[in-house]
Enzyme design. Sequence first.
Site, PDB file in Angstrom:
ATOM      1  N   GLY A 150      -4.442  -6.254  -8.838  1.00 54.26           N
ATOM      2  CA  GLY A 150      -5.085  -5.077  -8.799  1.00 54.26           C
ATOM      3  C   GLY A 150      -4.132  -3.906  -8.878  1.00 54.26           C
ATOM      4  O   GLY A 150      -4.710  -2.607  -8.147  1.00 54.26           O
TER       5      GLY A 150
ATOM      6  N   HIS B 214       2.988   2.454   2.003  1.00 53.14           N
ATOM      7  CA  HIS B 214       2.393   3.926   1.676  1.00 53.14           C
ATOM      8  C   HIS B 214       1.826   4.151   2.874  1.00 53.14           C
ATOM      9  O   HIS B 214       1.304   5.457   3.099  1.00 53.14           O
ATOM     10  CB  HIS B 214       1.674   4.115   0.583  1.00 53.14           C
TER      11      HIS B 214
ATOM     12  N   CYS C 223      -7.736  21.353   9.879  1.00 50.45           N
ATOM     13  CA  CYS C 223      -6.208  21.182   9.838  1.00 50.45           C
ATOM     14  C   CYS C 223      -5.923  20.747  11.091  1.00 50.45           C
ATOM     15  O   CYS C 223      -5.697  21.597  12.085  1.00 50.45           O
ATOM     16  CB  CYS C 223      -5.402  22.483   9.373  1.00 50.45           C
TER      17      CYS C 223
ATOM     18  N   PRO D 136      -7.664  -6.759 -14.623  1.00 47.86           N
ATOM     19  CA  PRO D 136      -8.576  -6.771 -16.032  1.00 47.86           C
ATOM     20  C   PRO D 136      -7.740  -6.184 -16.931  1.00 47.86           C
ATOM     21  O   PRO D 136      -7.963  -6.649 -18.290  1.00 47.86           O
ATOM     22  CB  PRO D 136      -9.733  -5.967 -15.500  1.00 47.86           C
TER      23      PRO D 136
ATOM     24  N   ASN E 178      -2.108   0.381  -0.711  1.00 48.45           N
ATOM     25  CA  ASN E 178      -3.236   0.821  -0.305  1.00 48.45           C
ATOM     26  C   ASN E 178      -2.921   1.449   1.223  1.00 48.45           C
ATOM     27  O   ASN E 178      -2.258   1.067   1.849  1.00 48.45           O
ATOM     28  CB  ASN E 178      -4.313  -0.064  -0.399  1.00 48.45           C
TER      29      ASN E 178
ATOM     30  N   CYS F 105       0.942  19.249  22.089  1.00 45.42           N
ATOM     31  CA  CYS F 105       1.982  20.360  21.780  1.00 45.42           C
ATOM     32  C   CYS F 105       1.341  21.462  20.830  1.00 45.42           C
ATOM     33  O   CYS F 105       2.162  22.493  20.385  1.00 45.42           O
ATOM     34  CB  CYS F 105       3.195  19.795  21.572  1.00 45.42           C
TER      35      CYS F 105
END
Length: 252
Positions: free
Chosen positions: A193, A123, A149, A220, A106, A155
């Site tokens: 999970g 990640h 953006c 689950p 996550n 810089c």
Amino acid sequence: MSIEQAGKLIAEAQSALFITGAGISAASGIPTYRGVGGLYGDRGTDEGMPIEKALSGPMFRRSPELTWKYIHQIEQACRGAAPNAAHVALSRLEARLPRSWVLTQNVDGFHRAAGSRNVIDIHGDIHRLHCTGCTFTEVVQDYAHLAPCPRCTSCEEVLRPDVVLFGEMLPMAKLEVLQRELDRGFDVVVSVGTSSLFPYIAEPVLDAARHGTPTIEVNPEPTVISHAVALRLPMGAVEALEGIWRIVERKP
């Protein structure tokens, strides 16, 4: 298989590895599509391309404004969310066990926000921004103040979140920490999970199972590792981890 059995395994352990995916943050309201979840499902983008292409490293290098468009959508869907009781339970388990680590897919930063310190966010973390042209870095609470953006104030190069986009390599430094801890071994390995589709997420569980190390899965639905684990808890992360913590807490 019961929470009681899982709790006793962890209570008796000197070390534990918890591997978490989108399911642990579901109770916080985070969508679960590949880590950012019901946002897109099988639907394409406005531009008619798969979301994986829009959120890829090559696309960011070619058209950063397009990638940022969907990064903003993801952040907006997650904004205002906070760690839930499952994250808190893992931070308490870390404080209780002699050695405990979290390997998470996550990018929401909830494990650290809940108090965990030994976190490998393989990640990245969407709240950390860095410049693509210089050493500028920034930690932000949310993206409300960011341009569509955003560019570096030093810089003028494009900023990007410190996350692994599709098609990019995993960060070597984090892989080295993970390998170091896996080489030390764990008394119990717990998957929470996650569908365990990535080899670097599934293999620590499968390798532990092959060597007779106790393994637990909290999910689950059945996954690709369900056949291999010693204990499977077919339930949500909050119910399982709060129950496990209550058992561990009772141990003298």
